[in-house]
Every structure is written in structure tokens, then in C-alpha cells.
Motif scaffolding. Structure first.
Motif, PDB file in Angstrom:
ATOM      1  N   GLY A 190       0.784  -1.233   0.000  1.00 25.78           N
ATOM      2  CA  GLY A 190       0.000   0.000   0.000  1.00 25.78           C
ATOM      3  C   GLY A 190       0.809   1.271   0.000  1.00 25.78           C
ATOM      4  O   GLY A 190       0.259   2.356   0.275  1.00 25.78           O
ATOM      5  N   TYR A 191       2.097   1.193  -0.330  1.00 28.50           N
ATOM      6  CA  TYR A 191       2.952   2.379  -0.292  1.00 28.50           C
ATOM      7  C   TYR A 191       3.472   2.715  -1.679  1.00 28.50           C
ATOM      8  O   TYR A 191       3.575   1.856  -2.563  1.00 28.50           O
ATOM      9  N   SER A 192       3.825   3.981  -1.856  1.00 27.52           N
ATOM     10  CA  SER A 192       4.334   4.469  -3.132  1.00 27.52           C
ATOM     11  C   SER A 192       5.096   5.761  -2.883  1.00 27.52           C
ATOM     12  O   SER A 192       5.208   6.219  -1.740  1.00 27.52           O
ATOM     13  N   LYS A 193       5.597   6.372  -3.991  1.00 28.86           N
ATOM     14  CA  LYS A 193       6.281   7.662  -3.841  1.00 28.86           C
ATOM     15  C   LYS A 193       5.317   8.724  -3.327  1.00 28.86           C
ATOM     16  O   LYS A 193       5.702   9.623  -2.582  1.00 28.86           O
ATOM     17  N   GLN A 194       4.074   8.615  -3.761  1.00 30.86           N
ATOM     18  CA  GLN A 194       3.064   9.581  -3.314  1.00 30.86           C
ATOM     19  C   GLN A 194       2.617   9.303  -1.884  1.00 30.86           C
ATOM     20  O   GLN A 194       2.197  10.219  -1.165  1.00 30.86           O
ATOM     21  N   ARG A 195       2.680   8.043  -1.482  1.00 28.73           N
ATOM     22  CA  ARG A 195       2.285   7.657  -0.120  1.00 28.73           C
ATOM     23  C   ARG A 195       3.400   6.815   0.494  1.00 28.73           C
ATOM     24  O   ARG A 195       3.291   5.600   0.613  1.00 28.73           O
ATOM     25  N   PRO A 196       4.504   7.472   0.887  1.00 26.14           N
ATOM     26  CA  PRO A 196       5.658   6.723   1.404  1.00 26.14           C
ATOM     27  C   PRO A 196       5.428   6.211   2.825  1.00 26.14           C
ATOM     28  O   PRO A 196       4.650   6.793   3.587  1.00 26.14           O
ATOM     29  N   LEU A 197       6.102   5.121   3.133  1.00 23.64           N
ATOM     30  CA  LEU A 197       6.132   4.641   4.511  1.00 23.64           C
ATOM     31  C   LEU A 197       6.899   5.644   5.356  1.00 23.64           C
ATOM     32  O   LEU A 197       7.995   6.084   4.980  1.00 23.64           O
ATOM     33  N   ARG A 198       6.344   6.013   6.484  1.00 25.44           N
ATOM     34  CA  ARG A 198       7.045   6.865   7.444  1.00 25.44           C
ATOM     35  C   ARG A 198       7.070   6.126   8.780  1.00 25.44           C
ATOM     36  O   ARG A 198       6.020   5.856   9.360  1.00 25.44           O
ATOM     37  N   VAL A 199       8.263   5.773   9.203  1.00 23.43           N
ATOM     38  CA  VAL A 199       8.395   4.969  10.406  1.00 23.43           C
ATOM     39  C   VAL A 199       9.669   5.353  11.140  1.00 23.43           C
ATOM     40  O   VAL A 199      10.626   5.847  10.541  1.00 23.43           O
ATOM     41  N   GLU A 200       9.686   5.122  12.441  1.00 24.36           N
ATOM     42  CA  GLU A 200      10.845   5.431  13.271  1.00 24.36           C
ATOM     43  C   GLU A 200      11.595   4.146  13.600  1.00 24.36           C
ATOM     44  O   GLU A 200      10.982   3.140  13.967  1.00 24.36           O
ATOM     45  N   LEU A 201      12.903   4.161  13.429  1.00 22.33           N
ATOM     46  CA  LEU A 201      13.772   3.035  13.763  1.00 22.33           C
ATOM     47  C   LEU A 201      14.631   3.436  14.953  1.00 22.33           C
ATOM     48  O   LEU A 201      15.379   4.415  14.888  1.00 22.33           O
ATOM     49  N   VAL A 202      14.527   2.678  16.043  1.00 25.47           N
ATOM     50  CA  VAL A 202      15.201   3.020  17.293  1.00 25.47           C
ATOM     51  C   VAL A 202      16.434   2.137  17.477  1.00 25.47           C
ATOM     52  O   VAL A 202      16.376   0.922  17.293  1.00 25.47           O
TER      53      VAL A 202
ATOM     54  N   ILE B 157      15.656   7.737  12.001  1.00 23.58           N
ATOM     55  CA  ILE B 157      16.426   7.004  13.004  1.00 23.58           C
ATOM     56  C   ILE B 157      16.464   7.806  14.301  1.00 23.58           C
ATOM     57  O   ILE B 157      16.578   9.030  14.296  1.00 23.58           O
ATOM     58  N   TYR B 158      16.348   7.077  15.401  1.00 19.26           N
ATOM     59  CA  TYR B 158      16.250   7.720  16.713  1.00 19.26           C
ATOM     60  C   TYR B 158      16.993   6.855  17.710  1.00 19.26           C
ATOM     61  O   TYR B 158      16.813   5.638  17.747  1.00 19.26           O
ATOM     62  N   ASN B 159      17.860   7.467  18.503  1.00 17.37           N
ATOM     63  CA  ASN B 159      18.633   6.684  19.466  1.00 17.37           C
ATOM     64  C   ASN B 159      18.133   6.874  20.885  1.00 17.37           C
ATOM     65  O   ASN B 159      17.653   7.944  21.261  1.00 17.37           O
ATOM     66  N   GLU B 160      18.237   5.785  21.673  1.00 21.47           N
ATOM     67  CA  GLU B 160      17.882   5.791  23.081  1.00 21.47           C
ATOM     68  C   GLU B 160      19.014   5.168  23.887  1.00 21.47           C
ATOM     69  O   GLU B 160      19.739   4.302  23.382  1.00 21.47           O
ATOM     70  N   GLU B 161      19.160   5.605  25.110  1.00 22.50           N
ATOM     71  CA  GLU B 161      20.134   4.980  26.009  1.00 22.50           C
ATOM     72  C   GLU B 161      19.786   3.504  26.116  1.00 22.50           C
ATOM     73  O   GLU B 161      18.620   3.118  26.112  1.00 22.50           O
ATOM     74  N   TRP B 162      20.818   2.644  26.180  1.00 22.12           N
ATOM     75  CA  TRP B 162      20.638   1.200  26.043  1.00 22.12           C
ATOM     76  C   TRP B 162      19.602   0.630  27.004  1.00 22.12           C
ATOM     77  O   TRP B 162      18.723  -0.140  26.614  1.00 22.12           O
TER      78      TRP B 162
ATOM     79  N   TRP C  61      16.338  -1.948  17.095  1.00 28.54           N
ATOM     80  CA  TRP C  61      17.601  -2.702  17.157  1.00 28.54           C
ATOM     81  C   TRP C  61      17.381  -3.986  17.958  1.00 28.54           C
ATOM     82  O   TRP C  61      16.812  -3.970  19.041  1.00 28.54           O
ATOM     83  N   TYR C  62      17.895  -5.099  17.400  1.00 24.94           N
ATOM     84  CA  TYR C  62      17.691  -6.375  18.083  1.00 24.94           C
ATOM     85  C   TYR C  62      18.859  -7.309  17.776  1.00 24.94           C
ATOM     86  O   TYR C  62      18.729  -8.252  17.009  1.00 24.94           O
ATOM     87  N   SER C  63      20.013  -7.034  18.327  1.00 29.97           N
ATOM     88  CA  SER C  63      21.149  -7.930  18.120  1.00 29.97           C
ATOM     89  C   SER C  63      21.064  -9.104  19.096  1.00 29.97           C
ATOM     90  O   SER C  63      20.471  -8.990  20.171  1.00 29.97           O
TER      91      SER C  63
END
Length: 546
Positions: free
Chosen positions: A375-387, A416-421, A437-439
Motif C-alpha cells: 500500500g505504499y508508493s512515492k506519493q504515499r511513502p512509509l514513514r516509520v521510526e527506527l530506534v 532514526i532515533y537513538n535511546e540509552e541502552w 535494534w535487536y542484536s
């Protein structure tokens, strides 16, 4: 490929592709073949441990400290082999389902009390009990009744472990478990002293309250600062321990940790920045130690809630990444690109997804089609946060490179968004993140330590992945005696995981340490565990010293 890599590097907000380091003065050491008078070791760790409770800890930094404070039935030697520890010997039944450990009579807690079989029974039941909230409870699944105990359907005293007498521990397993000897070397199988836990309450792991049975005891614990341990004179093998004090310095910036090492502030680093490897190798030579390491760096997704409840989107996100470009130009060939969950492991053939064999252009086209199907395209891009966890600049550069790939190859806008571990650990456990993040670092050399992560009910399955066929295959493989049939069944399970894509594999780890030439006893091993009890310091001097 080079043009694409150049374009990628140009999109990064922080320089990193081909960056050069200025020359610095590196001290030269003259090492003598005799012990140093002062045996005080200074070790760097990447983060401040969230906890020193063996039942609750889940990060490598905590493992480093816990390996010094506590000791299990068995332990790892410097080569990574399993050797006797609190248990002086053990035997198994012919069918492999019954293990009997015979404890040392001279094993002692740091307060002088004897270490007994009941201490192990208490600790294991405590970890398996769902009221404890241990993320490691699933590690006990090989034991009889563990599935029901960890689910709260049976009391913890029904777990398959009992004290035959003060020095004899009997363990009953559901099925023969080939890796069980390695499993009991992990921190969540360590004993804890019941009196210390119950009288100390939430503060039982603090200095003055923590009672340990390992080679060291806790002297100082400064939240956000250093952690200091001193030799435990009550330890059964104290005469073999050369180090009298070890101080752990949590430094999240790996470049800063390397600088501190060069300046003489630490003797061992837990890691180094990937981009610094070539420079450090040139400047420090054999003081840089790089070796294969049983671990996979990946991102996980909440597959229950939008937007990642749609499999086409999950597949598109993992297929859009050019891991070879990332490994070569951003990660400086320090890591191996990962296309599946289980890293290289003897006796197991990696199961790659079909898309991993496609040429880059075909893979990108397939990813774009799946992206549109979701359901995504250039006109309707995915917008999501990666922590991701707050860390060194090379991690930030990698995250920016990944965001650039998703933007260039799909049109997705990944912030991209960082948080203290410790905050990240807590938030993903609470289900507050959709993409994070999931190592994972293997607890023991067996595929189960990885494929078990996505089994229903596993305390590390934060994204809520559920596939009954997958669970069935993992359960079947876990109890198999034939190594080849077992590996094939694990492979079938991993193939299902590849199809469902509840995670995005990025790379397989290598261990990267800086080690002063006067530190002896350190040996590279696949689990990257190095107990301070096995290390000693040799007498040494730097240029200008006599």
C-alpha cells in the motif's frame, strides 16, 4: 556498484566512507617475563549494565561482570571449552535425559557459607518463575515441566531440578539436549544465595549486599560510572587467580574507548569502531585482536501492529538493503553480511532466503513491487521510526546508510532515533517500539540459541511473531538425537522465518578488542567470553620509563 556506493556515502550526514585518522603517539611497551607487582586490570565495556541480577540481565556488558562475580556448575576455559567449575564432575544417563552434578566441598560464597545444590535449585526456579519476569526463563525449556512453569501453569517447584543432598544436583530433561553442558555456563544458570536475595530486596545486587561465589566480589558500583571488583578470597580456586582488582569502565563511544586505550587508561577494550580497524591495525599491530563471533545484528519489528503486520512490507524492507555495499564501504569489511538469522556455525548449513540470490536490480524491483503491494508508493511513502541504542559514531553512520538505502531503493522515509541502552531494553519489552535494534549473541554453539528467539512465548520475542508450524519444527529439532536430522529440521524452521520476515538481518558479528601486550591468558573464542580469573598482568614499562 562503486557509483552506487559513492552516492550512498554522499547521502550520509556524517563523514565515514574513506575517512582517515590523524597520526597519534602510540606508547611502546617493554614486557618482562615475570608477573607485575600490581595485578589490577582495567576493562572497557560498551554499556553500563542494566542489572547485575543473573536472572534479569540480558546484555553482553552485564555478562562480562557476572562472569567474574558468579560461577556456575561448569564454566568456559579461555578457548571456549566447557570445564568443571562448582561441579567437580558430572554424569548423564544413557538416554541423555538425566544429568547428575557433584559439587565441590570447598565451593564457598563470598561470606564464607558453602555453595550447595539447593542454591542452584533456588536460582533456577526463581528465573523460571514468571513472577520474576526474567527475559531468560526460556533458557530452561529443556528441563522437565519448564514449559508449564514458565507459562505459570505449574509451580516453580515442579521444574526438573532437585537437590539430592547438599552436594548433589539432579537435572531431568524433557529430551536429550546436546548443548546442555554449554547452556549451564550462561549467567542465568548461575546460583544465587537465597538469603542475600530475600533480605536485600531490590538492592541485593549493590555493594555490601551482593554475595557472590565467583572469583571476584563487588566493591563499587557507580550508576553511569565505573564498576570495581576485588578478588574473592573465599573462592575455591583463589590461588589460581592472579588479578586482585578489576575495574570496568562503561564507554559507549568506541572511538573514545580506543583513545583511552592508547592513552593508557584501559588495558582491554570490549570493542572498537568498525571504521577504525584498519587504522588501529596499522598503528597497534597485534594489540588489535579480531576474531569470528557467534552473533547476529538485526532489527526486529512488531508484527502484530501496523505497519509491520503486513508481510509484503517486512519483506520489502529487508530486500531493499544492499548488505555487500554496507559491509564494504560503511562497515569497512569488519563484519560479514547477514541474510538469515543463524550465523556461521559448525554442523549447520545456513538457510538463505530465495531473494538473497537475486542480482541487485532484480531484488530492488521485487522489493518495490512488495512495497506497493503493502500500500505504499512515492506519493504515499512509509514513514516509520527506527530506534537504536546510543553508541559510537560508526553505528550512527550505519543507521544513516540504512535509512538512505530505504529511501533510495523504496522511497520509504525511515527516521532514526537513538535511546540509552537500558531505556531501549525497557521500551521494547513494554512493546513501545514498532521497529528497533535487536542484536543477539549466542549463549551456546547451537542453532537453537537463535531460532528459539522467535518461538511463541519466548521472553525475547518482543515483536509477537507467531507461527505454529515454526514452533512445531523448533520443538521437534530441539529433542532430536541425530545431529544431521536436527540441523535439517532447524533449517526448515529457519526457511519459514525467512518467508515471514519478522526481522531484518544486517550482519554477523566479529569480536574486536584492543589488548595491551602485558595482558596474558586472553584467547579468542566463538562466544567471546573472557573471564578475568584466567588473565594475568606481566611486568612492563613504556618508552621513557626504566
Amino acid at each position: 556498484m562503486r557509483r552506487y556506493a559513492a552516492l550512498l556515502c554522499a547521502t550520509l550526514a556524517v563523514a565515514g566512507c574513506g575517512e582517515r585518522k590523524p597520526p597519534v603517539a602510540v606508547p611502546e611497551y617493554r614486557v618482562l617475563d615475570q608477573p607485575a607487582v600490581v595485578q589490577e586490570l582495567r576493562r572497557h565495556i560498551d554499556q553500563f549494565p542494566r542489572t547485575l541480577d543473573p536472572a534479569l540481565s540480558e546484555d553482553q556488558s552485564a555478562q562480562r561482570v557476572l562472569d567474574d562475580l558468579f560461577e556456575g556448575l561448569l564454566r568456559l576455559d579461555p578457548q571456549g571449552g566447557v570445564v568443571p567449575a562448582v561441579a567437580r564432575r558430572w554424569e548423564t544417563s544413557e538416554d541423555g535425559k538425566r544429568w547428575v552434578f557433584h559439587l565441590r566441598e570447598d565451593a564457598r560464597w563470598s561470606d564464607g557459607a558453602p555453595v550447595t545444590a539447593e542454591d542452584f535449585v533456588y536460582a533456577w526456579r526463581r528465573t523460571a518463575d514468571p513472577r520474576t519476569g526474567s527475559p531468560n526463563a526460556q533458557g530452561f525449556l529443556p528441563l522437565v515441566n519448564a514449559t508449564q512453569v514458565t507459562a505459570g501453569k505449574l509451580a516453580s517447584d515442579q521444574l526438573g531440578v532437585r537437590a539430592v543432598d547438599a552436594l548433589t544436583l539432579e537435572v531431568s530433561l524433557e529430551e536429550s539436549t546436546a548443548y546442555f553442558a554449554s547452556l549451564v555456563t550462561t549467567p542465568y544458570f548461575y546460583p544465587v544465595q537465597r538469603n542475600a536475595v530475600e533480605t536485600g530486596g531490590e538492592q541485593w545486587t549493590r555493594p555490601g549486599k551482593l554475595v557472590s561465589n565467583g572469583a571476584f566480589t563487588l566493591r563499587d558500583y557507580r550508576v553511569g560510572g565505573s564498576i570495581t571488583l576485588v578478588k574473592n578470597e573465599a573462592y575455591w580456586d583463589a590461588q589460581a587467580v592472579g588479578i586482585t582488582k578489576v575495574t570496568y569502565f562503561p564507554i559507549g563511544d568506541r572511538a573514545a574507548a580506543s583513545s583511552r586505550f592508547i592513552a593508557g587508561g584501559v588495558d582491554v577494550t570490549d570493542s572498537v569502531a568498525a571504521e577504525d580497524v584498519a587504522w588501529l591495525r596499522k598503528r597497534l599491530g597485534t594489540q588489535l585482536v579480531v576474531a569470528p563471533f557467534l552473533g547476529t545484528m538485526m532489527f526486529a519489528m512488531d508484527v502484530v501492529k501496523p505497519p509491520f503486520d503486513r508481510k509484503p512490507l517486512r519483506l520489502a524492507m529487508t530486500m531493499a538493503i544492499d548488505r555487500d555495499i554496507l559491509a564494504r564501504y560503511v562497515l569497512k569489511d569488519v563484519y560479514l553480511p547477514a541474510y538469515n538469522l543463524v550465523p556461521p556455525l559448525p554442523g549447520y548449513t545456513p538457510v538463505l532466503p530465495d531473494w538473497a540470490r537475486l542480482p541487485r536490480a532484480e531484488r530492488h524491483a521485487a522489493a518495490q513491487k512488495l512495497y506497493q503491494e503493502a500500500g505504499y508508493s512515492k506519493q504515499r511513502p512509509l514513514r516509520v521510526e527506527l530506534v537504536y541504542p546510543t553508541s559510537s559514531p560508526d553505528v550512527r553512520r550505519m543507521m544513516e546508510a540504512l535509512a538512505a538505502m530505504w529511501r533510495m531503493n523504496l522511497g520509504a522515509e525511515v527516521q532514526i532515533y537513538n535511546e540509552e541502552w537500558r531505556v531501549l531494553q525497557q521500551n521494547r519489552r513494554l512493546g513501545l517500539h514498532r521497529f528497533y535494534w535487536y542484536s543477539w549473541l549466542g549463549d551456546y554453539p547451537d542453532p537453537l540459541t537463535f531460532v528459539g528467539l522467535f518461538r511463541a512465548g519466548n521472553g525475547q520475542n518482543f515483536g509477537g511473531y507467531l507461527n505454529a508450524d515454526y514452533d512445531r519444527l523448533v520443538n521437534e529439532a530441539e529433542g532430536m538425537l541425530d545431529p544431521q536430522a536436527r540441523a535439517r529440521t532447524f533449517g526448515r524452521a529457519e526457511a519459514l522465518l525467512n518467508e515471514d520476515a519478522p526481522f531484518v538481518p544486517i550482519y554477523y558479528y566479529t569480536s574486536r578488542h584492543l589488548l595491551k601486550p602485558y595482558v596474558r591468558g586472553w584467547q579468542a573464542n566463538a562466544l567471546d567470553r573472557h573471564l578475568t580469573r584466567d588473565l594475568t598482568l606481566l611486568a612492563h614499562a613504556t618508552d621513557g620509563e626504566r
